[in-house]
Design a protein around this motif. Sequence first.
Motif, short mmCIF file in Angstrom:
data_model
loop_
_atom_site.label_atom_id
_atom_site.label_comp_id
_atom_site.label_asym_id
_atom_site.label_seq_id
_atom_site.Cartn_x
_atom_site.Cartn_y
_atom_site.Cartn_z
N TYR A 289 -4.35 -3.35 -0.21
CA TYR A 289 -4.73 -2.82 1.10
C TYR A 289 -5.23 -3.93 2.03
O TYR A 289 -5.27 -3.75 3.25
CB TYR A 289 -5.81 -1.73 0.95
N HIS B 2 -2.61 -4.26 4.46
CA HIS B 2 -2.11 -3.00 4.98
C HIS B 2 -1.57 -3.15 6.40
O HIS B 2 -0.55 -2.55 6.77
CB HIS B 2 -3.22 -1.95 4.94
N GLY C 177 -2.48 5.23 -1.91
CA GLY C 177 -3.50 4.37 -1.35
C GLY C 177 -3.78 4.68 0.11
O GLY C 177 -4.93 4.68 0.56
N GLN D 121 -4.34 -0.94 -5.63
CA GLN D 121 -4.34 -0.63 -4.20
C GLN D 121 -5.56 -1.24 -3.49
O GLN D 121 -5.51 -1.53 -2.30
CB GLN D 121 -4.30 0.87 -3.99
N THR E 148 0.87 -1.17 0.00
CA THR E 148 0.00 0.00 0.00
C THR E 148 0.90 1.21 0.00
O THR E 148 1.65 1.44 0.95
CB THR E 148 -0.90 0.02 1.24
N HIS F 108 -4.76 3.61 -10.08
CA HIS F 108 -4.07 2.75 -9.10
C HIS F 108 -5.04 1.72 -8.49
O HIS F 108 -5.11 1.57 -7.26
CB HIS F 108 -3.51 3.64 -8.01
#
Length: 498
Positions: free
Chosen positions: A253, A256, A208, A249, A204, A246
């Motif tokens: 994520y 993340h 993001g 992402q 990420t 993007h």
Amino acid sequence: MELPWLVSVTCLAWLGVSLQGCGGGGGSSSIETPCSESMQRGQCSRCMCKASGSRCTSPIACVACRAPYVFSPLNETNETGALGFRHGLCAIGCPEVTKPAMPRNALELNGQEWPMACFNGTEVQRFFIIGDWGGILSGSEPLTFKNRPQVVEPIDSHAQSYVARKMAQVADEKRPKFVINVGDNFYPGGISSPGTCNAETDETDPAGEIIFSNIFEKVYKGPGLSVEWWGVLGNHDYGGYHYNVHWDQNIFYTWHSPESRWLTPALFWKRRAQFRNFSADFFFVDTNKVDTYQTPDVDPEHNICSRSHNQPPQPLGCNGTSITNPDTCWKFFDDLWKEQKTWLAKQLKSSSAEWQIIVTHYPPYFEPCRSDAWTSYLADYGVDFYISGHTHLQNASSFEGTPFVISGGGGGITSEILPTTSGEDDGYGFMDVVISHDAMTVTRYSHGGVDNQTIVRGVTSVAPRTEAANSSGKAGWVSASTAVMRIFEENQQSPVLR
């Protein structure tokens, strides 16, 4: 393997006792008798009743369970009770789950099954549904993306915040186990700018982080919403009329942080939700081929692969994918759809869960997916429930015998219909689904209006598809609307942003 067990006597089906054969009368003998369909779906393998001769004079009760479901008494004494034999329900044990490692490419886990989610408590089991929710980053809160000339203030500027507030309040009381997210997470054109797509980002990144923090984490908060969000991508997550923002992402994520509640590990994937005495298989499908065309010059405002919106000097490829320019974009989505069709048919056919549920961005009547899959798949494979968004409102209907909902009123973009300041409308909102072994109940909540009212716009019951229903095409809906279908079909021809 048969495992007897015990609960207190009751005539309620959800306590493992069927009303079939309830009759009064005496008699001290007990006989074995067939389990009802509902009890079989609750994993009962043997049933008994108190009888006079061959006639049941008491409710039919579950006395044994199919493996791996096990005995789980609701009292500590294991007494036989008034029926004179041990009886009760079946339950599952929850194994520990290890989160898979983050892939190096956002496409790597396509078609994979995520480790099972397990919820074996005795409380009511439920999940929420929301879609088309992520607005424009602006100041202290995201603003709804305006997509029609007439607006109703303040609702149309702050719709995401209104829905999120009401969702958190209901969640605090109801405590959903997870949230189903049907895509279009970030309006108007996904994360970052065209040319930033990189399926091999492997992390990420700051772009993001900013979007997720301000549009997701800070908006959907509170103890009731601190649960996983299982989801898919919508056309605006790819860029709307771009294909190379993007979007990766949305995948990365998921990793993340170890505690991340975001769960979109692939473009298409599967997960089983195991409840106390039944299970549901969720199939997450990418139907964004709907908004692509083999010729990039067709319908440029509703074409992810649009040539006019994907021009130098922006980079035209998407690293880590087969997309190198607008002319190869359509093939990427076409190949993705073909791969999913084969995968989905195999997965649905082999599913042993009590419920089969499809989650995707587009409602089932959008072409080419309608003709290419849904007109046959939903009935042939007995799909019980279809969850979608894309059309910016809240409603329920049925298609080819399968109940479906549209929860596209999350507030990231203005609704298809004008909202009201009172909240008495179906423009913005979310859904609450109570699920048991033999029924689902879908409650549609409004955004609540300026006075923050809790407004239920409709409650619909869903029954499992039976073999008879599959062959006849009859829906498992108890109630559904057909008039709304005309609205949806008209919207397909609408010039507004979808």
